[in-house]
Design an enzyme around this catalytic site. Sequence first.
Site, PDB file in Angstrom:
ATOM      1  N   ASP A   8     -78.611 -30.326 -10.424  1.00 26.47           N
ATOM      2  CA  ASP A   8     -79.083 -31.297 -11.416  1.00 26.47           C
ATOM      3  C   ASP A   8     -78.250 -32.564 -11.234  1.00 26.47           C
ATOM      4  O   ASP A   8     -77.493 -32.708 -10.252  1.00 26.47           O
ATOM      5  CB  ASP A   8     -79.049 -30.707 -12.839  1.00 26.47           C
ATOM      6  CG  ASP A   8     -77.637 -30.593 -13.424  1.00 26.47           C
ATOM      7  OD1 ASP A   8     -76.648 -30.858 -12.707  1.00 26.47           O
ATOM      8  OD2 ASP A   8     -77.529 -30.229 -14.613  1.00 26.47           O
ATOM      9  N   HIS A   9     -78.355 -33.478 -12.203  1.00 23.81           N
ATOM     10  CA  HIS A   9     -77.637 -34.756 -12.085  1.00 23.81           C
ATOM     11  C   HIS A   9     -76.121 -34.549 -12.076  1.00 23.81           C
ATOM     12  O   HIS A   9     -75.397 -35.326 -11.472  1.00 23.81           O
ATOM     13  CB  HIS A   9     -78.050 -35.698 -13.221  1.00 23.81           C
ATOM     14  CG  HIS A   9     -77.970 -35.077 -14.577  1.00 23.81           C
ATOM     15  ND1 HIS A   9     -78.852 -34.090 -14.985  1.00 23.81           N
ATOM     16  CD2 HIS A   9     -77.122 -35.265 -15.618  1.00 23.81           C
ATOM     17  CE1 HIS A   9     -78.551 -33.720 -16.221  1.00 23.81           C
ATOM     18  NE2 HIS A   9     -77.501 -34.401 -16.625  1.00 23.81           N
ATOM     19  N   CYS A  65     -74.517 -27.557 -11.038  1.00 22.46           N
ATOM     20  CA  CYS A  65     -74.754 -28.376 -12.238  1.00 22.46           C
ATOM     21  C   CYS A  65     -73.394 -28.869 -12.700  1.00 22.46           C
ATOM     22  O   CYS A  65     -72.411 -28.751 -11.956  1.00 22.46           O
ATOM     23  CB  CYS A  65     -75.531 -27.612 -13.310  1.00 22.46           C
ATOM     24  SG  CYS A  65     -74.660 -26.240 -14.092  1.00 22.46           S
ATOM     25  N   THR A  67     -71.196 -27.835 -15.056  1.00 17.98           N
ATOM     26  CA  THR A  67     -70.206 -26.758 -15.183  1.00 17.98           C
ATOM     27  C   THR A  67     -70.420 -25.623 -14.197  1.00 17.98           C
ATOM     28  O   THR A  67     -69.502 -24.842 -13.952  1.00 17.98           O
ATOM     29  CB  THR A  67     -70.285 -26.134 -16.589  1.00 17.98           C
ATOM     30  OG1 THR A  67     -71.619 -25.626 -16.768  1.00 17.98           O
ATOM     31  CG2 THR A  67     -69.953 -27.145 -17.669  1.00 17.98           C
ATOM     32  N   HIS A  98     -68.149  -7.700  -2.810  1.00 15.41           N
ATOM     33  CA  HIS A  98     -68.421  -6.733  -3.872  1.00 15.41           C
ATOM     34  C   HIS A  98     -69.783  -6.918  -4.532  1.00 15.41           C
ATOM     35  O   HIS A  98     -70.372  -5.942  -5.003  1.00 15.41           O
ATOM     36  CB  HIS A  98     -67.348  -6.826  -4.959  1.00 15.41           C
ATOM     37  CG  HIS A  98     -66.018  -6.293  -4.516  1.00 15.41           C
ATOM     38  ND1 HIS A  98     -64.972  -6.092  -5.380  1.00 15.41           N
ATOM     39  CD2 HIS A  98     -65.556  -5.927  -3.282  1.00 15.41           C
ATOM     40  CE1 HIS A  98     -63.919  -5.615  -4.717  1.00 15.41           C
ATOM     41  NE2 HIS A  98     -64.253  -5.529  -3.433  1.00 15.41           N
ATOM     42  N   ARG A 132     -69.779   1.882  -2.683  1.00 12.51           N
ATOM     43  CA  ARG A 132     -69.824   1.923  -4.149  1.00 12.51           C
ATOM     44  C   ARG A 132     -70.332   0.602  -4.732  1.00 12.51           C
ATOM     45  O   ARG A 132     -70.911   0.592  -5.830  1.00 12.51           O
ATOM     46  CB  ARG A 132     -68.435   2.254  -4.719  1.00 12.51           C
ATOM     47  CG  ARG A 132     -67.383   1.180  -4.515  1.00 12.51           C
ATOM     48  CD  ARG A 132     -66.013   1.668  -4.961  1.00 12.51           C
ATOM     49  NE  ARG A 132     -64.998   0.623  -4.919  1.00 12.51           N
ATOM     50  CZ  ARG A 132     -64.380   0.203  -3.810  1.00 12.51           C
ATOM     51  NH1 ARG A 132     -64.684   0.749  -2.645  1.00 12.51           N
ATOM     52  NH2 ARG A 132     -63.468  -0.745  -3.870  1.00 12.51           N
ATOM     53  N   HIS A 133     -70.171  -0.477  -3.999  1.00  8.67           N
ATOM     54  CA  HIS A 133     -70.634  -1.770  -4.509  1.00  8.67           C
ATOM     55  C   HIS A 133     -72.159  -1.869  -4.455  1.00  8.67           C
ATOM     56  O   HIS A 133     -72.768  -2.528  -5.300  1.00  8.67           O
ATOM     57  CB  HIS A 133     -69.985  -2.911  -3.729  1.00  8.67           C
ATOM     58  CG  HIS A 133     -68.494  -2.874  -3.787  1.00  8.67           C
ATOM     59  ND1 HIS A 133     -67.802  -3.032  -4.960  1.00  8.67           N
ATOM     60  CD2 HIS A 133     -67.561  -2.640  -2.821  1.00  8.67           C
ATOM     61  CE1 HIS A 133     -66.503  -2.928  -4.721  1.00  8.67           C
ATOM     62  NE2 HIS A 133     -66.333  -2.683  -3.438  1.00  8.67           N
TER      63      HIS A 133
HETATM   64  C1  RB5 Z   1     -75.985 -31.579 -17.989  1.00 10.89           C
HETATM   65  O1  RB5 Z   1     -75.443 -32.595 -18.773  1.00 10.89           O
HETATM   66  C2  RB5 Z   1     -75.160 -30.311 -18.096  1.00 10.89           C
HETATM   67  O2  RB5 Z   1     -75.407 -29.711 -19.315  1.00 10.89           O
HETATM   68  C3  RB5 Z   1     -75.477 -29.376 -16.956  1.00 10.89           C
HETATM   69  O3  RB5 Z   1     -75.195 -30.006 -15.754  1.00 10.89           O
HETATM   70  C4  RB5 Z   1     -74.703 -28.082 -16.918  1.00 10.89           C
HETATM   71  O4  RB5 Z   1     -73.341 -28.303 -17.031  1.00 10.89           O
HETATM   72  C5  RB5 Z   1     -75.182 -27.027 -17.826  1.00 10.89           C
HETATM   73  O5  RB5 Z   1     -74.664 -25.903 -17.859  1.00 10.89           O
END
Ligand code: RB5
Length: 151
Positions: A8-9, A65, A67, A98, A132-133
């Site tokens: 994403d952005h 993304c 996070t 694993h 096992r994995h």
């Molecule tokens: C976008 O602002 C943000 O929410 C997205 O990139 C991500 O971090 C969501 O989990």
Amino acid sequence: MKVAIGADHGGFDAKEKLITYLKNKGYAVADMGTNSSESVDYPDFAEKVCQEILQQKADFGILICGTGIGISIAANRHVGIRAALLYNDETAALARQHNNANIAVFGGRMMSVDDMEKRLDIFLNTGFEGGRHLRRIEKIDVYGGCSNVGL
Ligand code: RB5
């Protein structure tokens, strides 16, 4: 080896740099977008990369993304997708050894591109240990209500 990448952005800048890095290393790369820093919805790009893998058009995926969390959640709703947020070098190896992860996930606002590149080198060059994995990842699909285990 073919890799499908999407972001994403929040991951766009990192995606562009990783595409160059991977192409210079000889990987075939399918760029599934997004194509600018304009705000978009991360599930749309998780969907595109997951379909490339599920339709066997790519061997591995990369999703980014802000996070790495939202796009992980979206990808892991797909049976047969095992998307792993690689938050250090050790998890880059263990996700393959694993978990037989088929998508590497990064947080574009949380990690440097240098770290992503190093973790990708590890991820793409590490094999699944099986044993096992394998039993454990098959249970993920069974408990998720899917009969066609594995992939
Ligand atoms: C976008 O602002 C943000 O929410 C997205 O990139 C991500 O971090 C969501 O989990």
